[in-house]
Design a protein around this motif. Structure first.
Motif, PDB file in Angstrom:
ATOM      1  N   THR A 113       0.841  -1.186   0.000  1.00  8.29           N
ATOM      2  CA  THR A 113       0.000   0.000   0.000  1.00  8.29           C
ATOM      3  C   THR A 113       0.884   1.247   0.000  1.00  8.29           C
ATOM      4  O   THR A 113       2.116   1.153   0.095  1.00  8.29           O
ATOM      5  CB  THR A 113      -0.925   0.023   1.226  1.00  8.29           C
ATOM      6  OG1 THR A 113      -0.113   0.060   2.419  1.00  8.29           O
ATOM      7  CG2 THR A 113      -1.810  -1.224   1.262  1.00  8.29           C
ATOM      8  N   ALA A 146      -4.411  -2.220  -1.766  1.00  6.26           N
ATOM      9  CA  ALA A 146      -5.761  -1.816  -1.361  1.00  6.26           C
ATOM     10  C   ALA A 146      -6.473  -1.024  -2.448  1.00  6.26           C
ATOM     11  O   ALA A 146      -7.699  -0.940  -2.440  1.00  6.26           O
ATOM     12  CB  ALA A 146      -5.704  -0.988  -0.084  1.00  6.26           C
ATOM     13  N   LYS A 166      -5.520  -6.030   0.465  1.00  2.00           N
ATOM     14  CA  LYS A 166      -5.696  -5.041   1.535  1.00  2.00           C
ATOM     15  C   LYS A 166      -6.945  -4.180   1.355  1.00  2.00           C
ATOM     16  O   LYS A 166      -7.201  -3.296   2.173  1.00  2.00           O
ATOM     17  CB  LYS A 166      -4.455  -4.146   1.607  1.00  2.00           C
ATOM     18  CG  LYS A 166      -3.157  -4.882   1.919  1.00  2.00           C
ATOM     19  CD  LYS A 166      -3.113  -5.417   3.333  1.00  2.00           C
ATOM     20  CE  LYS A 166      -2.996  -4.313   4.351  1.00  2.00           C
ATOM     21  NZ  LYS A 166      -2.882  -4.839   5.736  1.00  2.00           N
ATOM     22  N   PHE A 167      -7.724  -4.435   0.309  1.00  2.85           N
ATOM     23  CA  PHE A 167      -8.951  -3.675   0.086  1.00  2.85           C
ATOM     24  C   PHE A 167      -9.886  -3.813   1.283  1.00  2.85           C
ATOM     25  O   PHE A 167     -10.152  -4.916   1.744  1.00  2.85           O
ATOM     26  CB  PHE A 167      -9.653  -4.184  -1.186  1.00  2.85           C
ATOM     27  CG  PHE A 167     -10.929  -3.471  -1.515  1.00  2.85           C
ATOM     28  CD1 PHE A 167     -10.904  -2.280  -2.220  1.00  2.85           C
ATOM     29  CD2 PHE A 167     -12.154  -3.992  -1.123  1.00  2.85           C
ATOM     30  CE1 PHE A 167     -12.089  -1.624  -2.544  1.00  2.85           C
ATOM     31  CE2 PHE A 167     -13.341  -3.337  -1.434  1.00  2.85           C
ATOM     32  CZ  PHE A 167     -13.304  -2.151  -2.145  1.00  2.85           C
ATOM     33  N   TYR A 169      -9.145  -2.642   4.207  1.00  2.00           N
ATOM     34  CA  TYR A 169      -8.346  -2.651   5.435  1.00  2.00           C
ATOM     35  C   TYR A 169      -7.440  -1.429   5.579  1.00  2.00           C
ATOM     36  O   TYR A 169      -6.586  -1.398   6.455  1.00  2.00           O
ATOM     37  CB  TYR A 169      -7.494  -3.917   5.503  1.00  2.00           C
ATOM     38  CG  TYR A 169      -8.317  -5.173   5.683  1.00  2.00           C
ATOM     39  CD1 TYR A 169      -9.044  -5.394   6.850  1.00  2.00           C
ATOM     40  CD2 TYR A 169      -8.368  -6.141   4.678  1.00  2.00           C
ATOM     41  CE1 TYR A 169      -9.803  -6.544   7.019  1.00  2.00           C
ATOM     42  CE2 TYR A 169      -9.134  -7.296   4.842  1.00  2.00           C
ATOM     43  CZ  TYR A 169      -9.842  -7.489   6.007  1.00  2.00           C
ATOM     44  OH  TYR A 169     -10.601  -8.628   6.168  1.00  2.00           O
ATOM     45  N   THR A 170      -7.605  -0.433   4.718  1.00  2.00           N
ATOM     46  CA  THR A 170      -6.839   0.805   4.822  1.00  2.00           C
ATOM     47  C   THR A 170      -7.821   1.956   5.008  1.00  2.00           C
ATOM     48  O   THR A 170      -9.010   1.823   4.698  1.00  2.00           O
ATOM     49  CB  THR A 170      -5.983   1.041   3.561  1.00  2.00           C
ATOM     50  OG1 THR A 170      -6.839   1.134   2.418  1.00  2.00           O
ATOM     51  CG2 THR A 170      -4.984  -0.089   3.368  1.00  2.00           C
ATOM     52  N   THR A 173     -10.148   2.804   2.136  1.00  2.00           N
ATOM     53  CA  THR A 173     -11.021   1.746   1.617  1.00  2.00           C
ATOM     54  C   THR A 173     -11.859   1.079   2.708  1.00  2.00           C
ATOM     55  O   THR A 173     -12.643   0.176   2.412  1.00  2.00           O
ATOM     56  CB  THR A 173     -10.194   0.667   0.894  1.00  2.00           C
ATOM     57  OG1 THR A 173      -9.328   0.000   1.845  1.00  2.00           O
ATOM     58  CG2 THR A 173      -9.364   1.259  -0.221  1.00  2.00           C
TER      59      THR A 173
END
Length: 263
Positions: A113, A146, A166-167, A169-170, A173
């Motif tokens: 990321t 992400a 990581k989509f 989870y940041t 997003t």
């Protein structure tokens, strides 16, 4: 042939995963199914029995145990917690990547990321890609992203595989509803000439896995829907109780269970 993958051994390894299932076999201390790492070996054996094509696993100890028990390619990662960072970072340094390689993971997953990596002096996390490629040229690099922009940057930096892992989870997003279908479809359309695209993140049914392949993904990683019976059970219970609780909240909380950094 992908622009980033020209070594025949790497091509053969990644091609062995084509249209296949990769099972994420993970547990950590404090997790209800964790039994000194033994659980993940059972998970991996079950995945091999089912004819899965690969395993995703966390930490050199568990990877070494799985590598000894099954004959499947392993995507290795290492979740590390740094002070003043809210959640773990996946494989933040070359030293972590080397430990995974030595444990038996020929595919190394890293957080790619744009968020800062304290181990790189605050540079974006995807900056680890060229460092791992230089230190372990034989390794296949699996970029956990992400956003599409992060996947594009990872491909530009030489990632062999890009994924929307990581989509959701940041920070940018977190409020988006997974799976990342639009993102992964764009990745397939625009990045497939450079890197392989593998779907990972919130895939809960065989139909979803087939959808990912239909969209053009090379393979599919599935974890909680297969290897985490307590979350599977909670999903049923939450529905039967009228969704007064959301089982996904528990799943998200689990992603924050981390391995403390050792200086």
């Amino acid at each position: 042939m992908k622009k980033n993958v020209t070594d025949q051994k790497k091509i053969d390894l990644i091609e062995s995963l084509r249209n296949g299932l990769i099972v994420s076999c993970q547990s950590q201390p404090g997790d209800i199914i964790h039994e000194d790492g033994k659980t993940v070996v059972t998970m991996a054996k079950a995945a091999q029995w089912a004819k899965a094509k690969g395993i995703r696993a966390n930490g050199p100890d568990q990877i070494a145990a799985i590598h000894e028990a099954v004959d499947l390619p392993i995507i290795g990662l290492w979740k590390i917690k740094y002070p003043d960072v809210d959640t773990h970072i996946i494989t933040p340094t070359v030293e972590h990547a080397k430990a995974l390689w030595e444990a038996g993971a020929k595919i190394i997953a890293a957080d790619c990321t744009h968020l800062p990596n304290p181990a790189l002096g605050g540079k974006p996390r995807y900056e680890i890609i060229p460092l791992i490629k230089e230190a372990i040229p034989e390794a296949v690099i699996f970029a956990d992203c992400a956003t599409f922009e992060e996947a594009k940057k990872s491909a530009e930096l030489g990632a062999d595989i890009v994924s929307p892992t990581k989509f959701s989870y940041t920070p940018e997003t977190a409020m988006m509803e997974p799976p990342a279908w639009n993102m992964v479809a764009q990745m397939v359309r625009e990045l497939s000439d450079q890197s392989y695209v593998i779907m990972e993140g919130h895939i809960y049914t065989p139909e979803d896995a087939m959808k990912a392949v239909y969209l053009g993904c090379h393979a599919v990683v599935v974890g909680s829907a297969i290897t985490r019976p307590h979350y599977i059970s909670k999903r049923f219970v939450d529905l039967l109780n009228g969704l007064k609780e959301d089982w996904r909240d528990a799943e998200r909380a689990w992603t924050g269970i981390v391995t403390e950094r050792k200086d």
